[in-house]
Write an enzyme that holds these catalytic residues in place. Structure first.
Site, PDB file in Angstrom:
ATOM      1  N   GLY A   1     -35.413  66.118 -29.377  1.00  0.00           N
ATOM      2  CA  GLY A   1     -35.472  66.823 -30.663  1.00  0.00           C
ATOM      3  C   GLY A   1     -35.714  68.319 -30.530  1.00  0.00           C
ATOM      4  O   GLY A   1     -36.110  68.982 -31.472  1.00  0.00           O
TER       5      GLY A   1
ATOM      6  N   SER B   1     -30.202  69.141 -27.046  1.00  0.00           N
ATOM      7  CA  SER B   1     -29.273  68.025 -27.050  1.00  0.00           C
ATOM      8  C   SER B   1     -29.543  66.954 -26.006  1.00  0.00           C
ATOM      9  O   SER B   1     -28.691  66.619 -25.170  1.00  0.00           O
ATOM     10  CB  SER B   1     -27.851  68.551 -26.919  1.00  0.00           C
ATOM     11  OG  SER B   1     -27.043  67.672 -27.624  1.00  0.00           O
TER      12      SER B   1
ATOM     13  N   SER C   1     -29.777  63.878 -26.767  1.00  0.00           N
ATOM     14  CA  SER C   1     -28.967  62.690 -27.074  1.00  0.00           C
ATOM     15  C   SER C   1     -27.579  62.801 -26.456  1.00  0.00           C
ATOM     16  O   SER C   1     -27.045  61.823 -25.933  1.00  0.00           O
ATOM     17  CB  SER C   1     -28.898  62.450 -28.580  1.00  0.00           C
ATOM     18  OG  SER C   1     -28.470  63.607 -29.233  1.00  0.00           O
TER      19      SER C   1
ATOM     20  N   ASP D   1     -21.875  69.705 -27.792  1.00  0.00           N
ATOM     21  CA  ASP D   1     -22.971  69.259 -26.925  1.00  0.00           C
ATOM     22  C   ASP D   1     -22.455  68.440 -25.742  1.00  0.00           C
ATOM     23  O   ASP D   1     -22.835  68.658 -24.594  1.00  0.00           O
ATOM     24  CB  ASP D   1     -23.976  68.415 -27.723  1.00  0.00           C
ATOM     25  CG  ASP D   1     -24.526  69.165 -28.912  1.00  0.00           C
ATOM     26  OD1 ASP D   1     -24.288  70.386 -29.008  1.00  0.00           O
ATOM     27  OD2 ASP D   1     -25.185  68.528 -29.758  1.00  0.00           O
TER      28      ASP D   1
ATOM     29  N   TYR E   1     -26.933  67.260 -41.809  1.00  0.00           N
ATOM     30  CA  TYR E   1     -25.809  67.633 -40.940  1.00  0.00           C
ATOM     31  C   TYR E   1     -24.505  67.115 -41.554  1.00  0.00           C
ATOM     32  O   TYR E   1     -23.530  67.850 -41.715  1.00  0.00           O
ATOM     33  CB  TYR E   1     -26.021  67.033 -39.540  1.00  0.00           C
ATOM     34  CG  TYR E   1     -25.005  67.504 -38.523  1.00  0.00           C
ATOM     35  CD1 TYR E   1     -25.280  68.578 -37.694  1.00  0.00           C
ATOM     36  CD2 TYR E   1     -23.767  66.881 -38.405  1.00  0.00           C
ATOM     37  CE1 TYR E   1     -24.346  69.025 -36.768  1.00  0.00           C
ATOM     38  CE2 TYR E   1     -22.828  67.321 -37.486  1.00  0.00           C
ATOM     39  CZ  TYR E   1     -23.129  68.385 -36.666  1.00  0.00           C
ATOM     40  OH  TYR E   1     -22.190  68.826 -35.752  1.00  0.00           O
TER      41      TYR E   1
HETATM   42  C1  GLA Z   1     -25.497  69.608 -33.154  1.00  0.00           C
HETATM   43  C2  GLA Z   1     -24.135  68.924 -32.985  1.00  0.00           C
HETATM   44  C3  GLA Z   1     -23.079  69.900 -32.455  1.00  0.00           C
HETATM   45  C4  GLA Z   1     -23.052  71.193 -33.270  1.00  0.00           C
HETATM   46  C5  GLA Z   1     -24.468  71.739 -33.445  1.00  0.00           C
HETATM   47  C6  GLA Z   1     -24.499  72.911 -34.389  1.00  0.00           C
HETATM   48  O1  GLA Z   1     -26.033  69.967 -31.922  1.00  0.00           O
HETATM   49  O2  GLA Z   1     -24.229  67.825 -32.117  1.00  0.00           O
HETATM   50  O3  GLA Z   1     -21.814  69.274 -32.439  1.00  0.00           O
HETATM   51  O4  GLA Z   1     -22.407  70.995 -34.484  1.00  0.00           O
HETATM   52  O5  GLA Z   1     -25.355  70.765 -33.960  1.00  0.00           O
HETATM   53  O6  GLA Z   1     -23.795  73.975 -33.854  1.00  0.00           O
END
Ligand code: GLA
Length: 374
Positions: free
Chosen positions: A106, A110, A112, A156, A206
């Site tokens: 979190g 990234s 995940s 990501d 999101y």
């Molecule tokens: C998350 C999503 C990405 C991107 C970012 C924002 O990390 O997994 O694909 O959209 O947010 O830039």
């Protein structure tokens, strides 16, 4: 002898280009030295699998012929990928797997995506699936859409799989073309400040942002039927339609269009070693994410605001999906300690919690090794 596969998939940073990926725009991420370590081997059973998380000290056992969403969120990252592979007609058999992470969950780095990428990289090698790196990126993304329920872009997973040591990668999310640029920051460095805030709103908001962008495209198509993504739109086109737009949709689109432009400007600033310009673009990005895209939170805004008086800090902005996680800061090496110490104190005073601080080492993407085991 049973072959064992070892995998490392990293987290990522993003210099600039937030919420542009699912609009076909540009992003500028890099893989980092923290990520997921995973080991996997076949267990000679057709159906039974075991995944052991050393961090949670928990084991997830399941059958390959009974894949359905689990109440335990982390299970779904594995199940979703297995389901996507199944759709493609790949045959997977029983395996035992163990994983450990040194990425804070979190944090906006990234974790995940790193988890998904480590798992698909491991399966690809263990079962000889013959997937190339881009196919793996896209399978992870589809798993997010279909199983996790987050309509994420590809930034990501792309960074985790395709990252290159000491380089950032400028990715065009419309046609997936990309270019590596050396990240040479001279007397500057990137510092991540983790608010340690994770908002449960993050995934629903999101998806809402993505829908708002799609709504913007639909409205623009009345006048510009040839467009299919916000990437196809420039700011003049958007401004000319302002009267037909609800205010919040206008602002979301404005962010995406200008943010994608900022990635191009930032790439050129990096190439010319114009770090002051790069920093200004980072601040502009945050402002836009805070006021137009509305994906920031008070803790992130506080950190960005409080970085401004520091002469040694050229830029600061929230990183990743938003609603918590980290800020990324472009800081003069000699100013780093006092900046971090002051902000940690101010943050603790204001919010009653600790900041975590990470130095960023830009590293290679997904690595897979095979080792023989008795
Ligand atoms: C998350 C999503 C990405 C991107 C970012 C924002 O990390 O997994 O694909 O959209 O947010 O830039």
């Amino acid at each position: 002898m049973q072959a064992e596969i070892l995998v490392h998939a990293p987290g990522r940073i993003n210099i600039i280009g937030e919420h542009t990926d699912y609009n076909g725009g540009f992003v500028l991420p890099a893989a980092i030295d923290k990520g997921i370590h995973l080991r996997i081997r076949k267990n000679n059973d057709p159906h039974h699998c075991k995944i052991y998380s050393l961090d949670f000290n928990k084991c997830f056992a399941f059958r390959l012929d009974q894949i359905k969403p689990s109440k335990e969120h982390w299970h779904n990252y594995f199940l979703g990928i297995l389901q996507e592979l199944n759709k493609l007609g790949h045959t997977i058999q029983g395996f035992d797997c163990e994983l450990q992470s040194d990425l804070p969950i979190g944090s906006g780095m990234s974790s995940s995506a790193a988890l998904e990428c480590s798992f698909i990289g491991a399966l690809n090698e263990l079962f000889d699936l013959g997937l190339d790196r881009m196919e793996m990126v896209l399978i992870c993304q589809r798993s997010n859409h279909h199983f996790i329920g987050v309509k994420s872009g590809i930034m990501d997973q792309f960074a985790s799989i395709m990252g290159r040591k000491d380089h950032v990668v400028k990715l065009d999310c419309r046609d997936y073309s990309f270019e590596y640029f050396p990240l040479q920051l001279d007397e500057y460095q990137l510092v991540l400040l983790n608010t340690n805030v994770t908002h449960s709103l993050a995934s629903s908001e999101y998806n809402t942002r993505r829908e708002e962008c799609e709504e913007g495209v639909r409205l623009l198509q009345d006048t510009y039927p040839e467009i299919s993504l916000l990437r196809d739109v420039n700011i003049q086109m958007l401004n000319s339609q302002r009267a037909h737009f609800p205010e919040h949709i206008f602002r979301r689109c404005k962010h995406v269009i200008l943010e994608s432009q900022r990635v191009e400007e930032a790439t050129s600033a990096l190439l010319h070693q114009d770090f002051h310009k790069l920093g200004q673009l980072m601040y502009a990005s945050h402002h836009s994410l805070q006021y137009d895209y509305k994906v920031s939170c008070p803790e992130l805004d506080f950190l960005v605001e409080h970085s401004r008086p520091y002469k040694g800090v050229l830029g600061s902005r929230m990183m990743g999906g938003g609603f918590g996680g980290c800020t990324i800061n472009l800081v003069k090496k000699e100013s780093r300690s006092s900046f971090v110490a002051d902000l940690s104190l101010a943050f603790a005073k204001r919010f009653g919690k600790e900041l975590s601080v990470y130095e960023v080492i830009v590293s290679d993407g997904l690595k897979v090794w095979q080792q023989a085991k008795v």
